[in-house]
Design a protein around this motif. Sequence first.
Motif, short mmCIF file in Angstrom:
data_model
loop_
_atom_site.label_atom_id
_atom_site.label_comp_id
_atom_site.label_asym_id
_atom_site.label_seq_id
_atom_site.Cartn_x
_atom_site.Cartn_y
_atom_site.Cartn_z
N ALA A 272 75.11 35.64 -12.47
CA ALA A 272 76.31 36.17 -13.12
C ALA A 272 76.23 36.05 -14.64
CB ALA A 272 77.55 35.47 -12.59
N VAL A 273 75.62 34.98 -15.13
CA VAL A 273 75.50 34.80 -16.58
C VAL A 273 74.64 35.90 -17.18
CG1 VAL A 273 74.65 33.28 -18.41
CG2 VAL A 273 75.86 32.31 -16.46
N ALA A 274 73.50 36.17 -16.56
CA ALA A 274 72.60 37.21 -17.07
C ALA A 274 73.27 38.57 -17.06
CB ALA A 274 71.31 37.24 -16.24
N THR A 275 73.93 38.91 -15.96
CA THR A 275 74.55 40.22 -15.88
C THR A 275 75.74 40.35 -16.83
OG1 THR A 275 75.83 39.55 -13.93
CG2 THR A 275 73.76 40.71 -13.54
N SER A 276 76.47 39.27 -17.03
CA SER A 276 77.60 39.29 -17.97
C SER A 276 77.12 39.48 -19.40
CB SER A 276 78.42 38.00 -17.86
OG SER A 276 79.03 37.91 -16.60
N LEU A 277 76.03 38.81 -19.76
CA LEU A 277 75.48 38.96 -21.11
C LEU A 277 74.99 40.39 -21.33
CD1 LEU A 277 73.55 35.59 -21.50
CD2 LEU A 277 75.55 36.33 -22.79
N VAL A 278 74.36 40.96 -20.33
CA VAL A 278 73.88 42.34 -20.44
C VAL A 278 75.07 43.29 -20.58
CG1 VAL A 278 72.72 44.21 -19.19
CG2 VAL A 278 71.66 41.96 -19.33
N ALA A 279 76.13 43.07 -19.78
CA ALA A 279 77.32 43.92 -19.85
C ALA A 279 77.95 43.84 -21.25
CB ALA A 279 78.33 43.52 -18.79
N ALA A 280 78.01 42.62 -21.81
CA ALA A 280 78.57 42.46 -23.15
C ALA A 280 77.70 43.17 -24.19
CB ALA A 280 78.67 40.97 -23.49
N GLU B 233 75.78 45.78 -23.66
CA GLU B 233 75.94 47.23 -23.48
C GLU B 233 77.25 47.72 -24.09
OE1 GLU B 233 73.66 48.59 -19.47
OE2 GLU B 233 75.35 47.23 -19.15
N SER B 234 78.32 46.98 -23.86
CA SER B 234 79.62 47.44 -24.36
C SER B 234 79.74 47.26 -25.86
CB SER B 234 80.77 46.71 -23.66
OG SER B 234 80.78 45.34 -23.99
N GLY B 235 79.04 46.28 -26.42
CA GLY B 235 79.12 46.02 -27.86
C GLY B 235 78.04 46.71 -28.67
N GLY B 236 77.10 47.37 -28.01
CA GLY B 236 76.04 48.07 -28.71
C GLY B 236 74.92 47.17 -29.22
N GLY B 237 74.86 45.95 -28.73
CA GLY B 237 73.82 45.02 -29.15
C GLY B 237 73.03 44.46 -27.99
N LEU B 238 72.61 45.36 -27.10
CA LEU B 238 71.89 44.93 -25.90
C LEU B 238 70.65 44.12 -26.24
CD1 LEU B 238 71.58 44.97 -22.83
CD2 LEU B 238 70.36 47.14 -23.05
N ASP B 239 69.86 44.57 -27.22
CA ASP B 239 68.64 43.84 -27.54
C ASP B 239 68.94 42.42 -28.01
OD1 ASP B 239 69.81 45.03 -29.83
OD2 ASP B 239 67.93 44.84 -30.94
N GLU B 240 70.02 42.23 -28.74
CA GLU B 240 70.39 40.88 -29.20
C GLU B 240 70.86 40.01 -28.05
OE1 GLU B 240 73.17 41.23 -32.42
OE2 GLU B 240 71.86 42.63 -33.49
N MET B 241 71.62 40.59 -27.13
CA MET B 241 72.13 39.82 -25.99
C MET B 241 71.01 39.44 -25.04
SD MET B 241 75.18 39.26 -26.69
CE MET B 241 76.03 38.66 -25.25
N LEU B 242 70.01 40.30 -24.91
CA LEU B 242 68.88 39.98 -24.06
C LEU B 242 68.11 38.83 -24.66
CD1 LEU B 242 67.76 43.57 -23.13
CD2 LEU B 242 68.50 41.83 -21.51
#
Length: 156
Positions: A137-145, A147-156
């Motif tokens: 759930a942590v990994a998927t929540s970070l990815v969702a955040a 994606e929605s914030g436009g900073g997927l590479d940073e969240m990954l």
Amino acid sequence: MKFDCVAYDRSGKLVEQVVDAGSASDAQDELIRKGLYVTEVKRRRAIALPPKTAATTSSTPLTALRSGKRTRHIAEYCRQLSVLTATGTPLVEALAAIARQCADPKFTVVVEQVRQDVEEGSTLADAMRKHPSEFDAVATSLVAAGESGGGLDEML
């Protein structure tokens, strides 16, 4: 007590450390507070002790839930996906590249299924949520955040 610990940092780099703590859980908690993904915690043994037997082997709850192999896959997946998306590679192409490079056939199937779901219109987070045994759930929540914030590479 001293514990030999194996973990991965946020960039996916292997970290091996000796931690002085009251228990394996305390050693694990200390590493998690440092932002590390713990894969193994073993009590350090004195040289004079006999070899470890199955009866003396212990594992922490997190280690039992998250095998080192699984954690390595997730760390490598996130690191590679972060680099590829940061350079402007389309998400579907990035996932295809990761699947081609994956050494574990079972994880390759998971990445291919995630790629296919994204190609069919799912968000990356939703596609990953279909595989809870691989992505928590942590990994998927970070990815969702991301994606929605436009900073997927940073969240990954």
